[in-house]
Design a protein around this motif. Sequence first.
Motif, PDB file in Angstrom:
ATOM      1  N   ILE A 285       4.810 -10.960  13.366  1.00 53.87           N
ATOM      2  CA  ILE A 285       5.603  -9.747  13.637  1.00 53.87           C
ATOM      3  C   ILE A 285       6.578 -10.161  14.718  1.00 53.87           C
ATOM      4  O   ILE A 285       6.167 -10.394  15.867  1.00 53.87           O
ATOM      5  CB  ILE A 285       4.730  -8.582  14.140  1.00 53.87           C
ATOM      6  CG1 ILE A 285       3.635  -8.259  13.132  1.00 53.87           C
ATOM      7  CG2 ILE A 285       5.589  -7.345  14.407  1.00 53.87           C
ATOM      8  CD1 ILE A 285       2.554  -7.327  13.664  1.00 53.87           C
TER       9      ILE A 285
ATOM     10  N   MET B 259       8.344  -8.585   9.897  1.00 53.70           N
ATOM     11  CA  MET B 259       6.893  -8.709   9.738  1.00 53.70           C
ATOM     12  C   MET B 259       6.655  -9.493   8.454  1.00 53.70           C
ATOM     13  O   MET B 259       7.166  -9.110   7.396  1.00 53.70           O
ATOM     14  CB  MET B 259       6.265  -7.320   9.643  1.00 53.70           C
ATOM     15  CG  MET B 259       4.760  -7.336   9.487  1.00 53.70           C
ATOM     16  SD  MET B 259       4.079  -5.657   9.475  1.00 53.70           S
ATOM     17  CE  MET B 259       2.326  -6.014   9.483  1.00 53.70           C
TER      18      MET B 259
ATOM     19  N   TYR C  72       8.386  -3.617  -5.260  1.00 50.12           N
ATOM     20  CA  TYR C  72       7.728  -3.983  -4.008  1.00 50.12           C
ATOM     21  C   TYR C  72       6.218  -3.835  -4.187  1.00 50.12           C
ATOM     22  O   TYR C  72       5.762  -3.141  -5.088  1.00 50.12           O
ATOM     23  CB  TYR C  72       8.219  -3.081  -2.880  1.00 50.12           C
ATOM     24  CG  TYR C  72       9.703  -3.201  -2.651  1.00 50.12           C
ATOM     25  CD1 TYR C  72      10.210  -4.085  -1.712  1.00 50.12           C
ATOM     26  CD2 TYR C  72      10.609  -2.445  -3.394  1.00 50.12           C
ATOM     27  CE1 TYR C  72      11.574  -4.216  -1.514  1.00 50.12           C
ATOM     28  CE2 TYR C  72      11.980  -2.570  -3.204  1.00 50.12           C
ATOM     29  CZ  TYR C  72      12.456  -3.456  -2.265  1.00 50.12           C
ATOM     30  OH  TYR C  72      13.809  -3.590  -2.080  1.00 50.12           O
ATOM     31  N   GLN C  73       5.475  -4.477  -3.337  1.00 48.90           N
ATOM     32  CA  GLN C  73       4.025  -4.358  -3.418  1.00 48.90           C
ATOM     33  C   GLN C  73       3.419  -4.277  -2.017  1.00 48.90           C
ATOM     34  O   GLN C  73       4.035  -4.694  -1.037  1.00 48.90           O
ATOM     35  CB  GLN C  73       3.417  -5.537  -4.163  1.00 48.90           C
ATOM     36  CG  GLN C  73       3.675  -6.885  -3.526  1.00 48.90           C
ATOM     37  CD  GLN C  73       3.051  -8.037  -4.315  1.00 48.90           C
ATOM     38  OE1 GLN C  73       1.837  -8.144  -4.395  1.00 48.90           O
ATOM     39  NE2 GLN C  73       3.893  -8.877  -4.891  1.00 48.90           N
ATOM     40  N   CYS C  74       2.227  -3.721  -1.965  1.00 51.37           N
ATOM     41  CA  CYS C  74       1.447  -3.662  -0.735  1.00 51.37           C
ATOM     42  C   CYS C  74       0.571  -4.914  -0.705  1.00 51.37           C
ATOM     43  O   CYS C  74      -0.139  -5.200  -1.667  1.00 51.37           O
ATOM     44  CB  CYS C  74       0.599  -2.386  -0.760  1.00 51.37           C
ATOM     45  SG  CYS C  74      -0.368  -2.094   0.725  1.00 51.37           S
TER      46      CYS C  74
ATOM     47  N   TYR D 283       2.936  -2.880   4.045  1.00 47.90           N
ATOM     48  CA  TYR D 283       2.912  -1.788   3.066  1.00 47.90           C
ATOM     49  C   TYR D 283       3.833  -2.026   1.873  1.00 47.90           C
ATOM     50  O   TYR D 283       3.514  -1.661   0.755  1.00 47.90           O
ATOM     51  CB  TYR D 283       3.320  -0.468   3.729  1.00 47.90           C
ATOM     52  CG  TYR D 283       2.420  -0.025   4.855  1.00 47.90           C
ATOM     53  CD1 TYR D 283       1.048  -0.227   4.793  1.00 47.90           C
ATOM     54  CD2 TYR D 283       2.947   0.605   5.976  1.00 47.90           C
ATOM     55  CE1 TYR D 283       0.217   0.188   5.820  1.00 47.90           C
ATOM     56  CE2 TYR D 283       2.128   1.026   7.010  1.00 47.90           C
ATOM     57  CZ  TYR D 283       0.772   0.811   6.930  1.00 47.90           C
ATOM     58  OH  TYR D 283      -0.041   1.217   7.945  1.00 47.90           O
ATOM     59  N   SER D 284       4.997  -2.592   2.143  1.00 42.83           N
ATOM     60  CA  SER D 284       5.987  -2.730   1.068  1.00 42.83           C
ATOM     61  C   SER D 284       6.701  -4.062   1.247  1.00 42.83           C
ATOM     62  O   SER D 284       7.431  -4.254   2.222  1.00 42.83           O
ATOM     63  CB  SER D 284       6.986  -1.566   1.137  1.00 42.83           C
ATOM     64  OG  SER D 284       7.917  -1.653   0.090  1.00 42.83           O
TER      65      SER D 284
ATOM     66  N   VAL E   8       9.153   1.585   4.889  1.00 41.41           N
ATOM     67  CA  VAL E   8       8.898   2.783   4.079  1.00 41.41           C
ATOM     68  C   VAL E   8       9.373   3.926   4.966  1.00 41.41           C
ATOM     69  O   VAL E   8       8.648   4.400   5.832  1.00 41.41           O
ATOM     70  CB  VAL E   8       7.413   2.910   3.709  1.00 41.41           C
ATOM     71  CG1 VAL E   8       7.208   4.092   2.772  1.00 41.41           C
ATOM     72  CG2 VAL E   8       6.908   1.631   3.057  1.00 41.41           C
ATOM     73  N   THR E   9      10.617   4.296   4.780  1.00 41.26           N
ATOM     74  CA  THR E   9      11.350   5.036   5.811  1.00 41.26           C
ATOM     75  C   THR E   9      10.790   6.414   6.127  1.00 41.26           C
ATOM     76  O   THR E   9      10.943   6.901   7.233  1.00 41.26           O
ATOM     77  CB  THR E   9      12.824   5.188   5.411  1.00 41.26           C
ATOM     78  OG1 THR E   9      12.876   5.752   4.101  1.00 41.26           O
ATOM     79  CG2 THR E   9      13.521   3.854   5.410  1.00 41.26           C
TER      80      THR E   9
ATOM     81  N   SER F 154       5.878   5.385  13.771  1.00 42.05           N
ATOM     82  CA  SER F 154       5.079   4.294  14.342  1.00 42.05           C
ATOM     83  C   SER F 154       4.306   3.520  13.275  1.00 42.05           C
ATOM     84  O   SER F 154       3.486   2.661  13.591  1.00 42.05           O
ATOM     85  CB  SER F 154       4.082   4.870  15.350  1.00 42.05           C
ATOM     86  OG  SER F 154       3.198   5.757  14.677  1.00 42.05           O
ATOM     87  N   ASP F 155       4.607   3.791  12.000  1.00 45.75           N
ATOM     88  CA  ASP F 155       3.740   3.254  10.942  1.00 45.75           C
ATOM     89  C   ASP F 155       4.535   3.025   9.654  1.00 45.75           C
ATOM     90  O   ASP F 155       4.095   3.375   8.575  1.00 45.75           O
ATOM     91  CB  ASP F 155       2.604   4.268  10.710  1.00 45.75           C
ATOM     92  CG  ASP F 155       1.537   3.761   9.769  1.00 45.75           C
ATOM     93  OD1 ASP F 155       1.350   2.546   9.660  1.00 45.75           O
ATOM     94  OD2 ASP F 155       0.885   4.612   9.133  1.00 45.75           O
TER      95      ASP F 155
ATOM     96  N   GLY G 137       3.637  -1.752   8.505  1.00 42.33           N
ATOM     97  CA  GLY G 137       2.331  -2.335   8.227  1.00 42.33           C
ATOM     98  C   GLY G 137       1.333  -2.050   9.312  1.00 42.33           C
ATOM     99  O   GLY G 137       1.577  -1.230  10.206  1.00 42.33           O
ATOM    100  N   ASN G 138       0.217  -2.752   9.238  1.00 47.18           N
ATOM    101  CA  ASN G 138      -0.916  -2.434  10.086  1.00 47.18           C
ATOM    102  C   ASN G 138      -1.775  -3.686  10.247  1.00 47.18           C
ATOM    103  O   ASN G 138      -2.027  -4.387   9.283  1.00 47.18           O
ATOM    104  CB  ASN G 138      -1.714  -1.314   9.390  1.00 47.18           C
ATOM    105  CG  ASN G 138      -2.835  -0.759  10.237  1.00 47.18           C
ATOM    106  OD1 ASN G 138      -2.984  -1.152  11.382  1.00 47.18           O
ATOM    107  ND2 ASN G 138      -3.601   0.134   9.676  1.00 47.18           N
ATOM    108  N   PHE G 139      -2.170  -3.973  11.467  1.00 43.37           N
ATOM    109  CA  PHE G 139      -3.109  -5.059  11.751  1.00 43.37           C
ATOM    110  C   PHE G 139      -4.356  -4.418  12.314  1.00 43.37           C
ATOM    111  O   PHE G 139      -4.293  -3.790  13.360  1.00 43.37           O
ATOM    112  CB  PHE G 139      -2.467  -6.031  12.756  1.00 43.37           C
ATOM    113  CG  PHE G 139      -3.385  -7.135  13.228  1.00 43.37           C
ATOM    114  CD1 PHE G 139      -4.370  -7.653  12.413  1.00 43.37           C
ATOM    115  CD2 PHE G 139      -3.243  -7.655  14.508  1.00 43.37           C
ATOM    116  CE1 PHE G 139      -5.207  -8.678  12.857  1.00 43.37           C
ATOM    117  CE2 PHE G 139      -4.067  -8.661  14.962  1.00 43.37           C
ATOM    118  CZ  PHE G 139      -5.058  -9.172  14.148  1.00 43.37           C
ATOM    119  N   TRP G 140      -5.452  -4.525  11.586  1.00 40.30           N
ATOM    120  CA  TRP G 140      -6.661  -3.830  12.045  1.00 40.30           C
ATOM    121  C   TRP G 140      -7.905  -4.688  11.836  1.00 40.30           C
ATOM    122  O   TRP G 140      -7.859  -5.684  11.114  1.00 40.30           O
ATOM    123  CB  TRP G 140      -6.816  -2.480  11.358  1.00 40.30           C
ATOM    124  CG  TRP G 140      -6.920  -2.457   9.860  1.00 40.30           C
ATOM    125  CD1 TRP G 140      -5.884  -2.481   8.976  1.00 40.30           C
ATOM    126  CD2 TRP G 140      -8.110  -2.377   9.074  1.00 40.30           C
ATOM    127  NE1 TRP G 140      -6.359  -2.419   7.686  1.00 40.30           N
ATOM    128  CE2 TRP G 140      -7.729  -2.363   7.730  1.00 40.30           C
ATOM    129  CE3 TRP G 140      -9.468  -2.303   9.384  1.00 40.30           C
ATOM    130  CZ2 TRP G 140      -8.639  -2.274   6.671  1.00 40.30           C
ATOM    131  CZ3 TRP G 140     -10.388  -2.213   8.326  1.00 40.30           C
ATOM    132  CH2 TRP G 140      -9.972  -2.208   7.001  1.00 40.30           C
TER     133      TRP G 140
END
Lengths: 198, 93
Positions: free
Chosen positions: A63, A88, A131-133, A153-154, A182-183, A188-189, A192-195
């Motif tokens: 990122i 990212m 696009y793909q997740c 996400y995309s 993904v407008t 804040s999201d 994507g996401n790192f968890w």
Amino acid sequence: MAGTPVAWRGTALAQNPTQLWGLLAIPGAGGRITLFTDGTPDATANPTAFHYGVTRDGAKHSIKPTFTKYYADEFRNPLITSISQVDMTIAAELLAVTDMDVVKNLLSGLGTYSTAAGYKQVTVGTTAITYQCLASIFPLIEDTTKWGVFNIYSTINEQGIEWAQTRKAMGGMPVQFSAYEVTTRAASDTAGNFWKQI
Amino acid sequence: MNANLESLAKIHGKDKAQAAYEELAELGGFGNVPSHYAGGLDIFSVLEPSNTVIDDKTKNKIAKLSGVDRKEADKMYKSGDIITSEQVKDNRV
């Protein structure tokens, strides 16, 4: 007076193989991709999930913000900054070079898959960009029954495909999946996401 | 627990599937994800009891639109078969 406790964080290390999964269902607000307890995408929530297979050296997650610094004539260091762009990405070198499903999913906007008796193929031309997740899912060092997830996400693969076909080495295809906004998600999201599981 | 045009067409009919998809995407905060998006929408992720970003009334609407029985969904969350929100730490980008 007293010292401050050190925190070596010696179990929060990245040293385990990862699995690259594409064509996942996008999670909603406040959610994450739904994983089965074995760390694979839950098949009910992600019926199209696609495993990209073995890699040469795992995956590289990044990122990277680009900062624009603002200076005043009176001072040598910047006064403020802003983030002008963010990239990212998930990059890897895939080894399943002759798997036509892998090839198809790497060639968004270019590749069309077909099969019949005796062959599978990907023809190259113009198709819609889809696009793909995508997620890289890996067991944690602190508890290998739990999982870390780096999820875009995309995304699409922006490297196309390229490999060396030779007797002396095993061919691999370097890929890089970059996030697209993904407008209309929460500000804040959007990418994507790192968890990790705790 | 996954919504896409195909699954929504079975519930709402082919003509209304697109509208249902768009409404689901908005209600669930999925964003402007086109209906040809390969993976569809992860309905599990928004109906989860510990997801407090989406209120209960909206969750009921989402469940109805996507043909999910919330009681059955709750059983799944409690089964321990999937990783739930209580078990995670995350950073959003």
